[in-house]
Scaffold this motif. Sequence first.
Motif, mmCIF file in Angstrom:
data_model
loop_
_atom_site.group_PDB
_atom_site.id
_atom_site.type_symbol
_atom_site.label_atom_id
_atom_site.label_comp_id
_atom_site.label_asym_id
_atom_site.label_seq_id
_atom_site.Cartn_x
_atom_site.Cartn_y
_atom_site.Cartn_z
ATOM 1 N N ARG A 20 10.503 10.514 6.381
ATOM 2 C CA ARG A 20 11.538 9.377 6.988
ATOM 3 C C ARG A 20 11.514 9.352 8.484
ATOM 4 N NH1 ARG A 20 15.600 10.557 2.341
ATOM 5 N NH2 ARG A 20 14.318 9.455 0.720
ATOM 6 N N ARG A 21 11.360 10.601 8.990
ATOM 7 C CA ARG A 21 11.613 10.673 10.769
ATOM 8 C C ARG A 21 10.225 10.090 11.087
ATOM 9 N NH1 ARG A 21 14.371 15.418 10.022
ATOM 10 N NH2 ARG A 21 12.469 16.528 10.126
ATOM 11 N N GLU A 22 9.265 10.333 10.200
ATOM 12 C CA GLU A 22 7.699 9.842 11.018
ATOM 13 C C GLU A 22 7.430 8.635 10.348
ATOM 14 O OE1 GLU A 22 5.258 12.960 8.991
ATOM 15 O OE2 GLU A 22 5.806 14.574 10.274
ATOM 16 N N GLY A 23 8.418 7.737 10.084
ATOM 17 C CA GLY A 23 8.094 6.421 9.916
ATOM 18 C C GLY A 23 7.588 6.150 8.365
ATOM 19 N N TYR A 24 8.011 6.605 7.378
ATOM 20 C CA TYR A 24 7.637 6.390 6.046
ATOM 21 C C TYR A 24 8.834 6.421 5.024
ATOM 22 C CZ TYR A 24 2.987 8.166 6.823
ATOM 23 O OH TYR A 24 1.661 8.157 7.197
ATOM 24 N N VAL A 25 8.765 5.551 3.874
ATOM 25 C CA VAL A 25 9.699 5.367 2.949
ATOM 26 C C VAL A 25 9.138 6.149 1.778
ATOM 27 C CG1 VAL A 25 11.044 3.755 1.525
ATOM 28 C CG2 VAL A 25 10.453 3.200 3.992
ATOM 29 N N THR A 26 9.708 6.978 1.241
ATOM 30 C CA THR A 26 9.581 7.703 0.034
ATOM 31 C C THR A 26 9.799 6.891 -1.179
ATOM 32 O OG1 THR A 26 11.518 8.950 -0.107
ATOM 33 C CG2 THR A 26 9.748 10.016 1.265
ATOM 34 N N GLY A 27 9.273 7.287 -2.366
ATOM 35 C CA GLY A 27 9.624 6.640 -3.648
ATOM 36 C C GLY A 27 8.928 7.440 -4.961
ATOM 37 N N ASN A 28 9.107 6.843 -6.078
ATOM 38 C CA ASN A 28 8.594 7.455 -7.267
ATOM 39 C C ASN A 28 8.192 6.173 -7.972
ATOM 40 O OD1 ASN A 28 9.182 10.261 -7.271
ATOM 41 N ND2 ASN A 28 10.989 9.421 -6.494
ATOM 42 N N ILE A 29 6.838 6.479 -9.021
ATOM 43 C CA ILE A 29 6.790 5.621 -10.032
ATOM 44 C C ILE A 29 7.074 6.211 -11.301
ATOM 45 C CG2 ILE A 29 4.557 4.022 -10.611
ATOM 46 C CD1 ILE A 29 3.503 4.587 -7.841
ATOM 47 N N LYS A 86 0.791 -1.310 0.065
ATOM 48 C CA LYS A 86 -0.007 0.105 -0.052
ATOM 49 C C LYS A 86 0.889 1.388 -0.087
ATOM 50 C CE LYS A 86 -4.343 -1.508 1.755
ATOM 51 N NZ LYS A 86 -5.498 -1.205 2.664
ATOM 52 N N ALA A 87 0.493 2.154 -0.674
ATOM 53 C CA ALA A 87 1.188 3.495 -0.781
ATOM 54 C C ALA A 87 0.058 4.832 -0.717
ATOM 55 C CB ALA A 87 2.163 3.506 -1.971
ATOM 56 N N GLU A 88 0.455 6.020 -0.498
ATOM 57 C CA GLU A 88 -0.119 7.028 -0.933
ATOM 58 C C GLU A 88 0.631 7.934 -1.671
ATOM 59 O OE1 GLU A 88 -1.049 8.956 2.785
ATOM 60 O OE2 GLU A 88 -0.570 7.049 3.800
ATOM 61 N N LYS A 89 -0.103 8.988 -2.431
ATOM 62 C CA LYS A 89 0.602 10.171 -3.207
ATOM 63 C C LYS A 89 1.168 10.950 -2.363
ATOM 64 C CE LYS A 89 -2.045 9.391 -7.321
ATOM 65 N NZ LYS A 89 -3.205 10.124 -8.282
ATOM 66 N N ARG A 90 2.393 11.418 -2.542
ATOM 67 C CA ARG A 90 3.340 12.141 -1.508
ATOM 68 C C ARG A 90 3.066 13.752 -1.894
ATOM 69 N NH1 ARG A 90 9.384 12.534 -2.301
ATOM 70 N NH2 ARG A 90 9.997 14.486 -1.348
ATOM 71 N N ASP A 91 2.903 14.554 -0.976
ATOM 72 C CA ASP A 91 2.822 15.703 -1.037
ATOM 73 C C ASP A 91 4.245 16.413 -1.075
ATOM 74 O OD1 ASP A 91 2.504 18.863 -0.927
ATOM 75 O OD2 ASP A 91 1.044 18.753 0.697
ATOM 76 N N LEU A 92 4.703 17.186 -2.257
ATOM 77 C CA LEU A 92 6.251 17.281 -2.264
ATOM 78 C C LEU A 92 6.464 18.408 -1.444
ATOM 79 C CD1 LEU A 92 6.905 16.773 -6.285
ATOM 80 C CD2 LEU A 92 7.671 15.623 -4.214
ATOM 81 N N SER A 93 5.497 19.174 -0.985
ATOM 82 C CA SER A 93 5.674 20.301 0.056
ATOM 83 C C SER A 93 6.290 19.785 1.470
ATOM 84 C CB SER A 93 4.397 21.248 0.403
ATOM 85 O OG SER A 93 3.746 20.530 0.968
ATOM 86 N N THR A 94 6.135 18.750 1.635
ATOM 87 C CA THR A 94 6.769 18.186 2.917
ATOM 88 C C THR A 94 8.208 17.228 2.706
ATOM 89 O OG1 THR A 94 4.433 17.572 3.529
ATOM 90 C CG2 THR A 94 6.251 16.131 4.692
ATOM 91 N N LYS A 95 9.068 17.725 3.192
ATOM 92 C CA LYS A 95 10.588 17.376 2.946
ATOM 93 C C LYS A 95 10.539 15.695 3.170
ATOM 94 C CE LYS A 95 13.068 21.420 3.155
ATOM 95 N NZ LYS A 95 14.311 22.179 3.548
ATOM 96 N N ALA A 96 11.181 15.092 2.174
ATOM 97 C CA ALA A 96 11.784 13.277 2.397
ATOM 98 C C ALA A 96 12.045 13.226 3.797
ATOM 99 C CB ALA A 96 12.446 12.830 1.399
ATOM 100 N N LYS A 97 13.126 13.827 4.373
ATOM 101 C CA LYS A 97 13.533 13.768 5.324
ATOM 102 C C LYS A 97 12.803 13.604 6.662
ATOM 103 C CE LYS A 97 18.363 15.352 5.088
ATOM 104 N NZ LYS A 97 19.153 16.376 5.434
ATOM 105 N N LYS A 98 11.448 14.726 6.571
ATOM 106 C CA LYS A 98 10.800 14.670 7.685
ATOM 107 C C LYS A 98 9.707 13.433 7.594
ATOM 108 C CE LYS A 98 6.980 17.832 9.478
ATOM 109 N NZ LYS A 98 5.911 16.885 9.502
#
Length: 199
Positions: free
Chosen positions: A19-28, A5-17
Motif C-alpha cells: 500500500r505504501r508503494e501505491g498498490y491496493v490488495t485484494g482476493n478473488i 488489471k491486476a497481478e498475483k500477489r506474493d504473500l511474503s510481501t506485507k500488504a502494508k508495504k
Amino acid sequence: MDTLKAEKRDLSTKAKKLRREGYVTGNIIGREIEGSIPIQMEAREAERILKTKKKGGQLYLDVEGQQMDVLIKEIHYNAALKRYDEVDFQALVSTEKVHSVAEVILLNHEKVQNGIVQTVLSEIAYKALPSALVETIEINVENMKPGDTVKVGDLPIASDPNVELTTRKDAVVVLSAEPNISAADAEAAAEEAADEKAK
C-alpha cells in the motif's frame, strides 16, 4: 464492460508495504477457485474503476493476461489516509446464482418541495445469475410528500423474474418526513399509516 488489471500477489510481501508503494490488495474467491487468489492492483487503476463501480458492481479482471468476469464483494476504504486498502472479488460462473447488492440512488432530491427525503436502505440484497445482475436502482423522489414511502416491493427489481430478493419486500427504502422529525420516528409514522390503509 470495464476492465481492471491486476497481478498475483506474493504473500511474503506485507500488504502494508504494498500500500505504501501505491498498490491496493485484494482476493478473488469463486466456486472454481480453491481457497482464494491473492492479488494486487495499481492504486490509480483501482481508483479509476471505483469512481463508477461500487460493491455489487460487475467488471472484468485481467490477472496477468487471464480475463475473469467478477463481482465486487467488498471494498475497504481507509478514510484516515483517503485511499482504498483492499478490494475483494467473486469470480462469476454463468450458470450459478450469486448473492449481490444493488446501490440505491435518489434522483431529483434537490427538487423536493415539501418535507425531507431520507434514505433508510442504501442497498438492496438479492440473488441472480451473472447475466441478470443489477448494479444500481434509481428512485425519482421529486414528487414525494411528508408521509410518503417507497418500499422494496415498489421497485422494478421486485418484479424482475430473474432476480430473487433477499431484502424483505415490505422494507422501507426511502421516506419523506416533516422537517425536524427523525428518520426512526418518520419510519414508525409511515408504517402506522400503511397499517391503517390495510385495515
